[in-house]
Write a protein that holds these residues in place. Structure first.
Motif, PDB file in Angstrom:
ATOM      1  N   PRO A 214      40.729  35.978  38.005  1.00 16.57           N
ATOM      2  CA  PRO A 214      40.409  36.061  39.439  1.00 16.57           C
ATOM      3  C   PRO A 214      38.913  35.894  39.703  1.00 16.57           C
ATOM      4  O   PRO A 214      38.089  36.382  38.928  1.00 16.57           O
ATOM      5  CB  PRO A 214      40.868  37.473  39.815  1.00 16.57           C
ATOM      6  N   ASP A 215      38.593  35.212  40.800  1.00 14.24           N
ATOM      7  CA  ASP A 215      37.180  35.038  41.143  1.00 14.24           C
ATOM      8  C   ASP A 215      36.603  36.350  41.685  1.00 14.24           C
ATOM      9  O   ASP A 215      37.297  37.368  41.773  1.00 14.24           O
ATOM     10  CB  ASP A 215      36.984  33.880  42.124  1.00 14.24           C
ATOM     11  N   GLN A 216      35.346  36.295  42.049  1.00 11.64           N
ATOM     12  CA  GLN A 216      34.616  37.512  42.420  1.00 11.64           C
ATOM     13  C   GLN A 216      35.295  38.278  43.555  1.00 11.64           C
ATOM     14  O   GLN A 216      35.505  39.495  43.468  1.00 11.64           O
ATOM     15  CB  GLN A 216      33.171  37.159  42.816  1.00 11.64           C
ATOM     16  N   GLU A 217      35.617  37.599  44.632  1.00  9.04           N
ATOM     17  CA  GLU A 217      36.193  38.274  45.798  1.00  9.04           C
ATOM     18  C   GLU A 217      37.612  38.753  45.532  1.00  9.04           C
ATOM     19  O   GLU A 217      38.022  39.813  46.015  1.00  9.04           O
ATOM     20  CB  GLU A 217      36.155  37.346  47.016  1.00  9.04           C
ATOM     21  N   THR A 218      38.374  37.976  44.761  1.00 15.93           N
ATOM     22  CA  THR A 218      39.744  38.383  44.442  1.00 15.93           C
ATOM     23  C   THR A 218      39.746  39.644  43.596  1.00 15.93           C
ATOM     24  O   THR A 218      40.517  40.579  43.845  1.00 15.93           O
ATOM     25  CB  THR A 218      40.485  37.255  43.708  1.00 15.93           C
ATOM     26  N   LEU A 219      38.875  39.695  42.594  1.00 12.56           N
ATOM     27  CA  LEU A 219      38.816  40.887  41.752  1.00 12.56           C
ATOM     28  C   LEU A 219      38.327  42.089  42.558  1.00 12.56           C
ATOM     29  O   LEU A 219      38.817  43.213  42.368  1.00 12.56           O
ATOM     30  CB  LEU A 219      37.908  40.641  40.543  1.00 12.56           C
ATOM     31  N   LYS A 220      37.387  41.865  43.450  1.00  9.79           N
ATOM     32  CA  LYS A 220      36.934  42.969  44.311  1.00  9.79           C
ATOM     33  C   LYS A 220      38.100  43.535  45.101  1.00  9.79           C
ATOM     34  O   LYS A 220      38.294  44.760  45.190  1.00  9.79           O
ATOM     35  CB  LYS A 220      35.837  42.469  45.264  1.00  9.79           C
ATOM     36  N   SER A 221      38.916  42.667  45.680  1.00 10.86           N
ATOM     37  CA  SER A 221      40.078  43.103  46.442  1.00 10.86           C
ATOM     38  C   SER A 221      41.085  43.841  45.559  1.00 10.86           C
ATOM     39  O   SER A 221      41.668  44.851  45.971  1.00 10.86           O
ATOM     40  CB  SER A 221      40.745  41.890  47.094  1.00 10.86           C
ATOM     41  N   MET A 222      41.282  43.358  44.335  1.00 10.21           N
ATOM     42  CA  MET A 222      42.202  44.014  43.404  1.00 10.21           C
ATOM     43  C   MET A 222      41.729  45.427  43.077  1.00 10.21           C
ATOM     44  O   MET A 222      42.535  46.358  42.976  1.00 10.21           O
ATOM     45  CB  MET A 222      42.321  43.183  42.125  1.00 10.21           C
ATOM     46  N   MET A 223      40.432  45.604  42.912  1.00  7.41           N
ATOM     47  CA  MET A 223      39.895  46.932  42.612  1.00  7.41           C
ATOM     48  C   MET A 223      40.081  47.873  43.800  1.00  7.41           C
ATOM     49  O   MET A 223      40.398  49.054  43.637  1.00  7.41           O
ATOM     50  CB  MET A 223      38.429  46.832  42.199  1.00  7.41           C
ATOM     51  N   GLU A 224      39.899  47.344  44.997  1.00 10.27           N
ATOM     52  CA  GLU A 224      40.124  48.166  46.186  1.00 10.27           C
ATOM     53  C   GLU A 224      41.587  48.576  46.301  1.00 10.27           C
ATOM     54  O   GLU A 224      41.901  49.727  46.627  1.00 10.27           O
ATOM     55  CB  GLU A 224      39.673  47.397  47.430  1.00 10.27           C
ATOM     56  N   GLN A 225      42.486  47.641  45.996  1.00 11.83           N
ATOM     57  CA  GLN A 225      43.914  47.952  46.027  1.00 11.83           C
ATOM     58  C   GLN A 225      44.291  48.991  44.976  1.00 11.83           C
ATOM     59  O   GLN A 225      45.240  49.760  45.153  1.00 11.83           O
ATOM     60  CB  GLN A 225      44.737  46.679  45.810  1.00 11.83           C
ATOM     61  N   ALA A 226      43.537  49.023  43.868  1.00  8.98           N
ATOM     62  CA  ALA A 226      43.809  49.976  42.791  1.00  8.98           C
ATOM     63  C   ALA A 226      43.320  51.382  43.119  1.00  8.98           C
ATOM     64  O   ALA A 226      43.578  52.323  42.363  1.00  8.98           O
ATOM     65  CB  ALA A 226      43.173  49.496  41.487  1.00  8.98           C
ATOM     66  N   GLY A 227      42.600  51.525  44.235  1.00  8.92           N
ATOM     67  CA  GLY A 227      42.164  52.851  44.648  1.00  8.92           C
ATOM     68  C   GLY A 227      40.663  53.079  44.589  1.00  8.92           C
ATOM     69  O   GLY A 227      40.191  54.194  44.845  1.00  8.92           O
ATOM     70  N   PHE A 228      39.901  52.032  44.282  1.00  9.44           N
ATOM     71  CA  PHE A 228      38.450  52.175  44.195  1.00  9.44           C
ATOM     72  C   PHE A 228      37.790  51.956  45.549  1.00  9.44           C
ATOM     73  O   PHE A 228      38.301  51.222  46.398  1.00  9.44           O
ATOM     74  CB  PHE A 228      37.869  51.168  43.193  1.00  9.44           C
TER      75      PHE A 228
END
Length: 249
Positions: A214-228
């Motif tokens: 995943p690119d930068q923004e996609t990974l950022k979104s994934m981390m937010e979805q994980a609870g960060f």
């Protein structure tokens, strides 16, 4: 996820259940040449990236840190002097060959006290909730089969307010630079892998795995979805790699 589900292994689609074994074969193959692998992939700059990664981590003396995909000990060796004798570093990796290389390397350097080694799967961490002040993962997340599951479990084992830090190859920001980077990755790197390590296929996979991450923004979104929360992204070397830093709410 059904038994027929597939995921990517480089540019190939493979059954989900097979990816872990295939990735394991790659890293067993490259374990003894891990530094060489990173030097070939990054033209030697990975050493600077790792130092910067730890320098901005916010890790402090006395912290308990989990370093995932840390088998060869590069990050642990940088973290241990920061946490000091009061701190604790657990080095976790799914690959036994990588762990053996790292343990031998750091033992030879006299880094033994306050270091523990654990063979584990990042998707199902064998630690209680709220166990660590920080979790680091350098150049490992892209090889995890279920990244969402791994990120959620990292969040689980962090103490409230604890930090997750991911250093990973990412999306190059400049189109021209990206073309040069692609040429190095797909035309030069496998040939160097064959020449210096006798293993072109593993290096081809590693180049492909970067493009599927995943690119930068996609990974950022994934981390937010994980609870960060407070997910910050810092590009290095025009986005060849990026550091994602986040906090457990």
């Amino acid at each position: 996820m059904s038994e027929q589900s597939t995921t990517h292994f480089g540019f190939r689609d493979v059954p989900v259940g097979e990816k872990q074994k295939l990735v394991g074969q790659v890293f067993t193959s490259v374990a003894r040449n891990y530094d060489l692998m990173n030097d070939l992939m990054s033209l030697g700059v990975h050493r600077l990236w790792k130092r910067h990664f730890v320098a901005i981590s916010g890790i402090r003396r006395g912290d308990r840190v989990l370093d995932l995909a840390g088998g060869t000990g590069d990050i642990a060796a940088l973290i241990k002097p920061v946490v000091g004798e009061e701190g604790d570093v657990v080095v976790g990796d799914i690959n036994a060959a990588m762990l053996n290389v790292g343990r031998d390397r750091l033992t030879d350097r006299g880094l033994v006290s306050g270091l523990r080694w654990a063979q584990l799967n990042a998707e199902t961490l064998p630690f209680p909730d709220n166990s660590f002040d920080a979790v680091t993962m350098a150049f490992g997340l892209r090889n995890v089969t279920d990244k969402d599951k791994a990120l959620a479990d990292i969040c689980r084992v962090l103490k409230p307010g604890g930090r997750a830090l991911v250093l990973e190859f990412s999306k190059v920001q400049s189109e021209l630079f990206g073309k040069l980077y692609d040429f190095h990755s797909f035309q030069v790197l496998p040939k160097l892998g064959r020449l210096f390590a006798g293993d072109a296929d593993s290096y081809q996979y590693l180049a492909e795995s970067i493009r599927k991450h995943p690119d930068q923004e996609t990974l950022k979104s994934m981390m937010e979805q994980a609870g960060f929360g407070r997910v910050e992204v810092r590009n290095l070397s025009n986005g060849i790699v990026a550091i994602h830093r986040a906090y457990k709410l």
